[in-house]
Write an enzyme that holds these catalytic residues in place. Structure first.
Site, PDB file in Angstrom:
ATOM      1  CG  HIS A   4     137.722  15.178 -42.371  1.00 12.69           C
ATOM      2  ND1 HIS A   4     138.235  13.916 -42.568  1.00 12.69           N
ATOM      3  CD2 HIS A   4     138.802  15.957 -42.038  1.00 12.69           C
ATOM      4  CE1 HIS A   4     139.540  13.929 -42.355  1.00 12.69           C
ATOM      5  NE2 HIS A   4     139.917  15.163 -42.047  1.00 12.69           N
ATOM      6  CG  HIS A  25     141.124  18.610 -42.802  1.00 14.28           C
ATOM      7  ND1 HIS A  25     141.261  18.106 -41.537  1.00 14.28           N
ATOM      8  CD2 HIS A  25     140.989  19.957 -42.666  1.00 14.28           C
ATOM      9  CE1 HIS A  25     141.205  19.096 -40.655  1.00 14.28           C
ATOM     10  NE2 HIS A  25     141.029  20.227 -41.323  1.00 14.28           N
ATOM     11  CG  ASP A  70     144.627  14.910 -45.242  1.00  9.03           C
ATOM     12  OD1 ASP A  70     143.804  15.823 -45.043  1.00  9.03           O
ATOM     13  OD2 ASP A  70     144.985  14.118 -44.342  1.00  9.03           O
ATOM     14  CG  HIS A  71     140.785  12.874 -45.421  1.00 11.45           C
ATOM     15  ND1 HIS A  71     140.709  11.624 -44.850  1.00 11.45           N
ATOM     16  CD2 HIS A  71     141.710  13.565 -44.697  1.00 11.45           C
ATOM     17  CE1 HIS A  71     141.547  11.559 -43.830  1.00 11.45           C
ATOM     18  NE2 HIS A  71     142.161  12.726 -43.713  1.00 11.45           N
ATOM     19  CG  HIS A  83     139.467  16.039 -37.451  1.00  8.25           C
ATOM     20  ND1 HIS A  83     140.704  15.873 -36.886  1.00  8.25           N
ATOM     21  CD2 HIS A  83     139.699  16.267 -38.777  1.00  8.25           C
ATOM     22  CE1 HIS A  83     141.626  16.005 -37.818  1.00  8.25           C
ATOM     23  NE2 HIS A  83     141.047  16.255 -38.975  1.00  8.25           N
ATOM     24  CG  ASP A 126     141.944  12.872 -40.266  1.00  6.71           C
ATOM     25  OD1 ASP A 126     142.140  11.697 -40.612  1.00  6.71           O
ATOM     26  OD2 ASP A 126     142.451  13.847 -40.828  1.00  6.71           O
ATOM     27  CG  HIS A 173     145.374   9.929 -41.414  1.00  4.85           C
ATOM     28  ND1 HIS A 173     145.920  10.807 -40.522  1.00  4.85           N
ATOM     29  CD2 HIS A 173     144.719  10.688 -42.323  1.00  4.85           C
ATOM     30  CE1 HIS A 173     145.582  12.033 -40.872  1.00  4.85           C
ATOM     31  NE2 HIS A 173     144.863  11.999 -41.965  1.00  4.85           N
TER      32      HIS A 173
HETATM   33 ZN    ZN Z   1     143.738  13.672 -42.599  1.00  4.70          ZN
HETATM   34 ZN    ZN Z   2     141.696  15.973 -41.037  1.00  4.40          ZN
END
Ligand code: ZN
Ligand code: ZN
Length: 298
Positions: free
Chosen positions: A61, A63, A65-66, A139, A207, A265
């Protein structure tokens, strides 16, 4: 042998020990990167892995942090004369997101060939050796879980083959492909000189809240790599931010008949991986909390 390297195991905020999410899975000349958090290209260097060997990227996804490591990694590949086609798969909107990303900084797109595909559910890649499939998770934004499924293969029992006079060559090749042959006037079935080795299954659940698809994806997996942002004491917080606890991940592994569970994570608040492991252990024994540069072979 499937090789997995954890390049980043933190959740939203990286720590001194844990980088943003990224996992590399290597098998038969394919190097598949699952997510590419900020700093992933340096993590690859530290791990002694070559960035240019990556040929597929799976995005769970969008976001930060990914995905925040994507522009840097792609720029490095382009500068290094990457001569393959880099295949990128991600949730609906991924193609569009890349267009915006390449507008946000100066980048000559002619320097690298990218094949970007939006995927949603089911099988989206297959070759001689393995299958990649996906299902949507639950998510706060569209998020996908992925399966890497090694295909079953036949192993020739050379002693048995020799006994009937068969030597290595195209006839053994046919038997290995599961086809019967005729040798010295006799029909030989593949089962008489070979047996089936079951392919391994690795599930990646990033997530998500606990939902139906986490069970469907991870059913009978040899290895489940599952997000576990919190421990049980923060289950409510997990629900609020659409994340799971270690205990919930363990319960999925248990119900889905998974062989081994690795938690990743991890929230920056947990300094000791044992705390995360212990939250899962009484529900599912074969569990480990991932750390950066951890290597797993299955
Ligand atoms: Zn994440
Ligand atoms: Zn996320």
């Amino acid at each position: 042998m499937i090789e997995i390297v954890f390049l980043g195991t933190s959740s939203m905020i990286p720590t001194k020990e844990r980088n943003h999410s990224a996992i590399l899975i290597s098998f038969k000349g394919n190097n598949i990167l699952v997510d590419c958090g900020e700093g992933t290209q340096r993590q690859l260097k530290v791990a002694g892995l070559s960035v240019s060997k990556i040929n597929k990227i799976l995005i769970t996804h969008w976001h930060g942090d990914h995905v925040l490591g994507l522009p840097g990694l792609i720029q490095t590949l382009a500068a290094g004369g990457y001569d393959k086609v880099l295949e990128i798969y991600g949730p609906k909107g991924t193609k569009e997101k890349f267009k915006h990303m390449f507008k946000a900084f100066e980048f000559d797109q002619n320097k690298i060939k990218l094949e970007i595909k939006d995927v949603n559910k089911g099988k989206f890649f297959e070759n001689e050796y393995f299958i990649l499939e996906t299902l949507p998770l639950e998510h706060s934004v569209t998020c996908l879980g992925y399966n890497f499924i090694e295909k079953d293969r036949r192993r020739i029992e050379l002693a048995k083959a020799k006994r009937i006079g068969l030597k290595e060559g195209p006839l053994l090749g046919k038997l290995q492909d599961g086809k019967s042959i005729t040798f010295k006037g006799k029909k030989i079935k593949p089962d008489s000189v070979s047996y089936v080795v079951k392919g391994k299954k690795v599930s990646f659940i990033s997530d998500s809240l606990v939902c139906k698809n986490v069970y469907t994806l991870s059913k009978d997996a040899d290895l489940l790599i599952c997000e576990s942002t919190y421990c049980s004491d923060l289950e409510e917080k997990g629900e609020e931010y659409c994340h799971m606890t270690a205990r919930q991940a363990a319960s999925i592994a248990n119900k889905a008949n998974v062989k081994k569970l690795i938690l990743t994570h991890i929230s920056a608040r947990y300094k000791d991986a044992k705390e995360v492991e212990n939250d899962a252990k009484d529900i599912f024994e074969n569990v480990k909390c991932a750390y950066d540069f951890m290597k797993v072979k299955i």
